[in-house]
Motif scaffolding. Structure first.
Motif, PDB file in Angstrom:
ATOM      1  N   UNK A 479       1.094  -1.077  -0.145  1.00  0.00           N
ATOM      2  CA  UNK A 479       0.217  -0.182   0.392  1.00  0.00           C
ATOM      3  C   UNK A 479       1.055   1.426  -0.060  1.00  0.00           C
ATOM      4  N   UNK A 480       2.048   0.821   0.901  1.00  0.00           N
ATOM      5  CA  UNK A 480       2.822   2.724   0.568  1.00  0.00           C
ATOM      6  C   UNK A 480       3.157   2.510  -0.933  1.00  0.00           C
ATOM      7  N   UNK A 481       4.090   1.418  -1.376  1.00  0.00           N
ATOM      8  CA  UNK A 481       4.525   1.828  -2.413  1.00  0.00           C
ATOM      9  C   UNK A 481       3.313   1.922  -4.027  1.00  0.00           C
ATOM     10  N   UNK A 482       2.005   1.712  -3.298  1.00  0.00           N
ATOM     11  CA  UNK A 482       0.927   2.088  -4.457  1.00  0.00           C
ATOM     12  C   UNK A 482       0.663   3.301  -4.069  1.00  0.00           C
ATOM     13  N   UNK A 483       0.677   4.478  -2.957  1.00  0.00           N
ATOM     14  CA  UNK A 483       0.715   5.899  -2.461  1.00  0.00           C
ATOM     15  C   UNK A 483       1.382   6.364  -3.379  1.00  0.00           C
ATOM     16  N   UNK A 484       2.965   6.276  -3.033  1.00  0.00           N
ATOM     17  CA  UNK A 484       4.046   6.742  -4.574  1.00  0.00           C
ATOM     18  C   UNK A 484       3.993   7.061  -5.317  1.00  0.00           C
ATOM     19  N   UNK A 485       3.300   5.517  -6.128  1.00  0.00           N
ATOM     20  CA  UNK A 485       2.584   5.500  -7.445  1.00  0.00           C
ATOM     21  C   UNK A 485       2.130   6.828  -7.589  1.00  0.00           C
ATOM     22  N   UNK A 486       0.471   6.417  -7.112  1.00  0.00           N
ATOM     23  CA  UNK A 486      -0.454   7.341  -7.353  1.00  0.00           C
ATOM     24  C   UNK A 486      -0.245   8.922  -6.909  1.00  0.00           C
ATOM     25  N   UNK A 487       0.835   9.179  -5.988  1.00  0.00           N
ATOM     26  CA  UNK A 487       1.431  10.386  -5.693  1.00  0.00           C
ATOM     27  C   UNK A 487       1.982  11.095  -7.040  1.00  0.00           C
ATOM     28  N   UNK A 488       3.164   9.891  -7.718  1.00  0.00           N
ATOM     29  CA  UNK A 488       3.637  10.343  -8.616  1.00  0.00           C
ATOM     30  C   UNK A 488       3.137  10.327 -10.251  1.00  0.00           C
ATOM     31  N   UNK A 489       1.445   9.754 -10.689  1.00  0.00           N
ATOM     32  CA  UNK A 489       0.594  10.522 -11.139  1.00  0.00           C
ATOM     33  C   UNK A 489       0.061  12.456 -11.251  1.00  0.00           C
ATOM     34  N   UNK A 490      -0.278  12.005  -9.595  1.00  0.00           N
ATOM     35  CA  UNK A 490      -0.919  13.413  -9.461  1.00  0.00           C
ATOM     36  C   UNK A 490      -0.460  13.449  -8.358  1.00  0.00           C
ATOM     37  N   UNK A 491       0.418  14.549  -8.426  1.00  0.00           N
ATOM     38  CA  UNK A 491       1.306  15.402  -7.497  1.00  0.00           C
ATOM     39  C   UNK A 491       0.722  16.295  -6.557  1.00  0.00           C
ATOM     40  N   UNK A 492      -1.001  16.696  -6.750  1.00  0.00           N
ATOM     41  CA  UNK A 492      -1.534  16.874  -5.673  1.00  0.00           C
ATOM     42  C   UNK A 492      -2.118  16.338  -5.241  1.00  0.00           C
ATOM     43  N   UNK A 493      -2.510  15.247  -5.689  1.00  0.00           N
ATOM     44  CA  UNK A 493      -2.755  13.859  -4.169  1.00  0.00           C
ATOM     45  C   UNK A 493      -1.880  13.571  -3.673  1.00  0.00           C
ATOM     46  N   UNK A 494      -2.608  13.218  -2.028  1.00  0.00           N
ATOM     47  CA  UNK A 494      -1.672  12.907  -1.028  1.00  0.00           C
ATOM     48  C   UNK A 494      -2.658  11.606  -0.109  1.00  0.00           C
ATOM     49  N   UNK A 495      -2.047  10.833   0.590  1.00  0.00           N
ATOM     50  CA  UNK A 495      -3.041   9.814   1.239  1.00  0.00           C
ATOM     51  C   UNK A 495      -3.244  10.588   2.610  1.00  0.00           C
ATOM     52  N   UNK A 496      -4.652   9.825   2.606  1.00  0.00           N
ATOM     53  CA  UNK A 496      -5.294  10.782   4.447  1.00  0.00           C
ATOM     54  C   UNK A 496      -4.178  10.281   5.455  1.00  0.00           C
ATOM     55  N   UNK A 497      -4.351  10.962   6.481  1.00  0.00           N
ATOM     56  CA  UNK A 497      -3.803  10.779   7.833  1.00  0.00           C
ATOM     57  C   UNK A 497      -3.871   9.268   7.792  1.00  0.00           C
ATOM     58  N   UNK A 498      -5.599   8.673   8.258  1.00  0.00           N
ATOM     59  CA  UNK A 498      -6.183   7.289   8.364  1.00  0.00           C
ATOM     60  C   UNK A 498      -5.270   6.105   7.262  1.00  0.00           C
ATOM     61  N   UNK A 499      -5.664   6.790   6.036  1.00  0.00           N
ATOM     62  CA  UNK A 499      -4.639   6.032   5.128  1.00  0.00           C
ATOM     63  C   UNK A 499      -3.191   5.660   5.070  1.00  0.00           C
ATOM     64  N   UNK A 500      -2.325   6.885   5.733  1.00  0.00           N
ATOM     65  CA  UNK A 500      -0.724   6.869   5.467  1.00  0.00           C
ATOM     66  C   UNK A 500      -0.175   5.279   6.191  1.00  0.00           C
ATOM     67  N   UNK A 501       0.621   4.937   5.975  1.00  0.00           N
ATOM     68  CA  UNK A 501       1.486   4.040   5.965  1.00  0.00           C
ATOM     69  C   UNK A 501       2.881   4.308   6.671  1.00  0.00           C
ATOM     70  N   UNK A 502       3.476   4.473   7.880  1.00  0.00           N
ATOM     71  CA  UNK A 502       4.157   4.981   8.197  1.00  0.00           C
ATOM     72  C   UNK A 502       5.895   3.414   8.293  1.00  0.00           C
ATOM     73  N   UNK A 503       6.888   4.320   8.351  1.00  0.00           N
ATOM     74  CA  UNK A 503       7.769   3.383   8.960  1.00  0.00           C
ATOM     75  C   UNK A 503       7.677   2.945  10.556  1.00  0.00           C
TER      76      UNK A 503
END
Length: 584
Positions: A479-503
């Motif tokens: 999921x963390x990697x998919x978030x990075x790909x998602x942001x790469x395709x849409x620089x204005x998109x960020x995961x919500x605090x609930x969706x974020x995957x932390x180290x």
């Protein structure tokens, strides 16, 4: 050199021609003595030969002698210090000691006690047996009250049976040859009982597990399929030989493994093999054999057997699995298939809805806490595969990522609900103890990077905890990697605090896995615990290496080099270094 006589031991001793009748020669019968049988064709190797008539006659002779002693009979008799009867030998030729090969390759000795007397069975003193560790019990086949037969191993790993006498409050044990069991079936069952005792851990309470039930079932049933019998022989022998470092047993295990492969090949060439449950069960057992160093070095590989069993079962179709054995081997192979699919990052055939439903038909599925867990976890490798196959240049890449993220979120929520419900319902908690509370682990591994470790009610609870943390690590890393790909395709998109995957979350799963390992090394987990260590160690090592946690990575290496003392070795799986993948 003169040809080696194939006559019975008695006729060889008397230097007369033996008629080699079966099951015993007529000359022994004429002299009213028990024929001890004939030379073993391959001395030192384990063989199962039917000597039922001989052994039953010997048992009856011993029983009658003990009964005569108890009734105060007039026949000449003495009582040895170990409580067994010494009777007058019926033939003077028996007054000298001689060892005869038994049907199992061990030695049965008849020796002289004094001139004119012979001991029916000769036993070492209890002091010389201090290294024995009794295991499974069997009823004494002579039917005499107060005795049981128990299986044991000598310090060097040789198989031996023990007759326990309950004449006093203390058990007095004396070893007997395995050939005293009245048939090859009982000899094999004694071997399988040792395998079950040392391979499968004890499960607390009424917990059920299809993987364990599978091995219990095939150990107790007689198969018509040579491949299944030979594969169980190989697995039992390699387990016992590895556990006790017995080269002779390991050599025979390799031989039986080759026999099993040959029998499996012949069965597969038959047109009707696909619907023979015993053939597919043999493939599952052979996969387990490949986790032992002695066989892994010459076998086809654990992954090859997993893939082969998956292909064969998939060809049959879900509706063909109807018998108890078929459902149990499906449940058992699901464990290995999940692990293999996570490593390969490929969706297994059993991830589809129709195949997942099969698992709920397995006996005791409703009592097995892992049934629902596997129903969810088996879908995760497909998400990893979808991630790896993404084409970020495709015009539909964004929609594909959204679909994978939605499915991932659903699985994450359901896994969280399962975990919470399981802990509440089964009291499946765990506690943390100082590392010196795990004496076996501490004796093997001196690295104290982790000063505390987890303890659990039993192995099944520990294994489910570790699997849950492991699949969550795979899922959330993906999921963390998919978030990075998602942001790469849409620089204005960020995961919500609930969706974020932390180290911190990902590291927490890995550290939990590491703190399970000492429990898996302890005797309560049996040999299966060593197998349960494989993927957590791999998962932790790859994560630590990717993030530069060198002290923890060094600990994993030290554990790997020290705890695998029972012959088990992790399957050889090398990551594809040409691709940078999100996770282990």
């Amino acid at each position: 050199m003169p040809p080696r006589s194939s006559g019975c031991a008695t006729c060889r001793k008397r230097k007369i021609r033996c008629d080699e009748s079966r099951p015993g020669c007529k000359r022994c019968e004429t002299h009213n003595v028990s024929c001890p049988g004939y030379r073993t064709d391959t001395p030192g190797l384990i063989q199962f030969k039917d000597q039922t008539t001989i052994t039953v006659k010997r048992a009856k002779d011993q029983y009658r002698a003990r009964q005569a002693l108890g009734r105060g009979g007039s026949s000449p008799a003495l009582v040895a210090s170990n409580g067994w009867t010494i009777t007058d030998s019926s033939s003077p030729e028996w007054l000298e000691a001689e060892s005869f090969p038994t049907s199992a390759g061990w030695t049965d000795t008849t020796t002289t006690n004094s001139p004119g007397w012979s001991v029916l069975e000769t036993w070492p003193t209890p002091e010389s047996m201090s290294g024995l560790s009794p295991a499974s019990s069997f009823t004494d086949y002579t039917g005499s009250p107060g005795f049981v037969i128990e299986e044991s191993l000598t310090p060097n790993g040789s198989l031996i049976l023990t007759k326990s006498a309950f004449r006093t409050k203390q058990n007095v044990q004396f070893p007997i040859s395995i050939s005293l069991l009245p048939s090859p079936a009982l000899e094999r069952r004694a071997l399988y009982a040792s395998f079950i005792d040392t391979y499968l851990p004890r499960i607390a309470g009424t917990a059920q597990n299809g993987h364990f039930d599978f091995y219990h079932t095939i150990a107790l049933e007689t198969s018509h399929q040579p491949a299944l019998q030979a594969s169980m022989d190989a697995l039992s022998l390699v387990q016992m030989g590895s556990l006790h470092h017995d080269k002779a047993i390991l050599k025979q295990a390799v031989r039986q493994y080759s026999v099993a492969l040959g029998a499996l090949g012949r069965s597969i060439r038959k047109n009707d093999f696909l619907y023979d449950d015993d053939v597919l069960a043999a493939v599952v057992v052979l996969a387990a054999c490949e986790l032992y160093e002695e066989i892994a070095s010459m076998g086809e590989g654990w992954g090859q057997h997993i893939q082969g069993s998956n292909q064969l079962v998939a060809l049959r179709g879900p509706q063909s699995l109807r018998s108890e054995l078929a459902l149990l081997f499906y449940s058992s192979m699901r464990h290995g298939s999940l692990i293999h699919a996570l490593i390969a990052r490929k969706e297994p055939f059993m991830a589809t809805k129709e195949w997942r439903d099969v698992a709920f038909r397995v006996p005791n599925a409703s009592k097995d806490a892992s049934t629902k867990f596997y129903d969810l976890a088996i879908q995760i490798p497909g998400l990893l595969q979808q991630h790896d196959e993404l084409d970020l240049d495709s015009p539909t890449a964004l929609q594909s990522i959204e679909a994978i993220l939605a499915h991932s979120a659903t699985l994450e929520s359901e896994l969280h609900d399962w975990y919470t419900s399981w802990q509440d319902r089964a009291f499946a908690g765990y506690s943390i103890l100082p590392i010196n509370s795990f004496p076996t682990f501490c004796a093997l591994c001196s690295d104290r990077t982790f000063t505390y470790a987890f303890t659990f009610p039993d192995f099944l609870h520990a294994y489910l905890h570790s699997l849950h943390w492991m699949v969550m690590h795979y899922l959330r890393t993906n999921t963390q990697s998919l978030h990075k790909h998602r942001h790469h395709l849409d620089r204005d998109w960020f995961p919500s605090a609930e969706e974020d995957v932390s180290e911190e979350e990902l590291l927490g799963y890995v550290l939990n896995l590491c703190q399970c390992i000492p429990f898996f090394v302890e005797p309560i987990s049996s040999s299966t615990g060593s197998i349960a260590v494989f993927l957590p160690m791999r998962c932790a090592a790859l994560y630590f290496m990717a993030h530069g946690h060198w002290a923890w990575l060094r600990w994993v290496g030290n554990v790997k080099n020290s705890v695998f003392v029972k012959g088990l070795v992790p399957p050889a799986v090398r990551p594809d270094m040409r691709k940078v993948l999100p996770g282990p």
